[in-house]
Design an enzyme around this catalytic site. Structure first.
Site, mmCIF file in Angstrom:
data_model
loop_
_atom_site.group_PDB
_atom_site.id
_atom_site.type_symbol
_atom_site.label_atom_id
_atom_site.label_comp_id
_atom_site.label_asym_id
_atom_site.label_seq_id
_atom_site.Cartn_x
_atom_site.Cartn_y
_atom_site.Cartn_z
ATOM 1 C CG ASP A 42 -1.071 3.546 -7.278
ATOM 2 O OD1 ASP A 42 -0.645 2.928 -6.278
ATOM 3 O OD2 ASP A 42 -0.367 4.334 -7.937
ATOM 4 C CG ASP A 274 2.193 1.626 -3.696
ATOM 5 O OD1 ASP A 274 1.105 1.738 -4.303
ATOM 6 O OD2 ASP A 274 3.287 1.885 -4.225
#
Length: 393
Positions: A42, A274
């Site tokens: 992430d 992201d």
């Protein structure tokens, strides 16, 4: 800049990624204290955490559930079985995600390895309370953003966590650079798109790479641009270049290019890259104008806040303008499997969704839908992003 990166990246440590949850999550294995777990990779958060053995599970409203409801891929990290784990007393780990998931619990230090990179005394979260919509595979997360987003607080009561008692620390890759265990102060990511809309396996192997200190082994186009990572004002929290602090990998978008985009204000400077978010989330006017161009048109579901599309619809062409260079999104990335309805019909959603009003406090997202088409290189020393278009695949 691209050729310079390739030259510098002659040696690198590369982790192979796998897809899970209909390939909406990208996982890699990490080893902590001699125990190995698949975790989500992430760039939209900063903490490395593993669910602790013996954890308590809750639903998103805080009601207790069985461990199985949280659907982690293991019984959890056994801190007592690690010979290198050291507890961090009198502090707590507390994090919430945009979809309502949350975790809290203890903090410690341990030896962490990922992609052939090993760091010692890495600070990690070991939550024992979790509300998690798991995929039955992952047991935690490898956060790669800046220390400003870490989630450790100087209180033993997670409900009292606040900016006032926040204790920032170095995330995994920042520790690796400080300890000199990577060649270069940047990492690069290549996320492959799924082979088809419907995936009937729990884990889809070999779906990309994260290269620590180097470039991933994928074919690249010549189109590339290097842009500054946008900082934020320490006082207002708005994007800023003056006395800035860093949280996300935020970059300035010069505009979104699609049919009719010239009549819509498309540029904004609060957009992040992201890997932990599947969809693109853009300002309301941009999402509305783009989704109207599907043939047949996308339909907005007010209750769910999602644009649905026919699974065989034709998406309009779409590109992102970064630093004066255009980076197209392949049409295959703009229609995603959303499961089935009560009659068993497959449902699909648009890859480009409504992220809210174009205001300073809203963070917009270039998610996996965009990332399938590029290789981003995150340089934490120069605070720059190099975006390179991938060759057609």
């Amino acid at each position: 800049m691209l050729s310079a990166l390739r030259a510098k990246a002659s040696t690198n440590n590369t982790a192979v990624l796998a897809g899970s949850d209909l390939d909406q999550e990208y996982l890699t294995n990490i080893t902590v204290g001699g125990q190995t777990f698949p975790v989500i990779v992430d760039t939209g958060s900063s903490d490395t955490w593993l669910i602790k053995k013996g954890f308590k599970c809750f639903n998103l409203t805080g009601t207790p559930e069985t461990e199985e409801t949280c659907a982690f891929g293991s019984a959890g990290f056994d801190t007592a079985a690690s010979k290198t784990f050291k507890s961090f007393p009198k502090v707590s780990f507390n994090i919430s995600y945009g979809d309502g998931e949350f975790l809290s619990g203890g903090v410690g230090f341990d030896t962490v390895s990922a992609g052939g990179v090993t760091v010692t005394q890495q600070e990690i979260g070991t939550p024992d309370l979790a509300a998690w919509n798991g995929d039955g595979v992952n047991s935690g997360l490898l956060g790669l953003a800046y220390s400003g987003l870490t989630s450790v607080f100087n209180t033993t009561d997670p409900t009292k966590a606040s900016n006032a008692n926040h204790i920032p620390y170095d995330p995994f890759f920042f520790t690796a650079v400080k300890q000199g265990v990577v060649t270069n102060p940047f990492f690069s990511i290549a996320l492959d798109r799924p082979a088809s809309l419907t995936v009937n396996v729990t884990v889809d192997p070999n779906l990309g790479y994260v290269a620590f200190g180097g470039m991933p082994p994928v074919a690249l186009d010549k189109t590339a641009v290097t842009v500054p990572i946008q900082g934020y004002s320490a006082t207002t929290g708005d994007p800023s270049t003056t006395n800035a602090v860093y949280f996300y990998y935020t970059l300035d978008v010069a505009g979104y290019v699609f049919s009719g985009s010239t009549s819509v204000e498309t540029a904004n400077n609060n957009t992040i890259l992201d890997t932990g978010t599947t969809l693109n989330y853009f300002p309301t006017k941009v999402a509305k104008a783009y989704n109207a161009g599907f043939v047949p048109k996308a339909k907005y579901n007010e209750d769910e806040g999602l644009y649905y599309v026919d699974c065989d619809a034709t998406p309009p062409a779409f590109s992102v303008n970064l630093g004066g260079k255009l980076f197209p999104i392949d049409a295959r990335d703009q229609i995603l499997d959303a499961g089935t309805d009560d009659a068993g019909k497959v449902l699909c959603i648009s890859g480009t969704q409504d992220g809210g009003a174009d205001t300073a406090e809203n963070v917009f997202i270039l998610g996996d839908v965009f990332l399938h088409n590029i290789v981003p290189t995150f340089n934490i020393k120069t605070n720059e992003l190099t975006i390179t278009r991938r060759a057609k695949y």
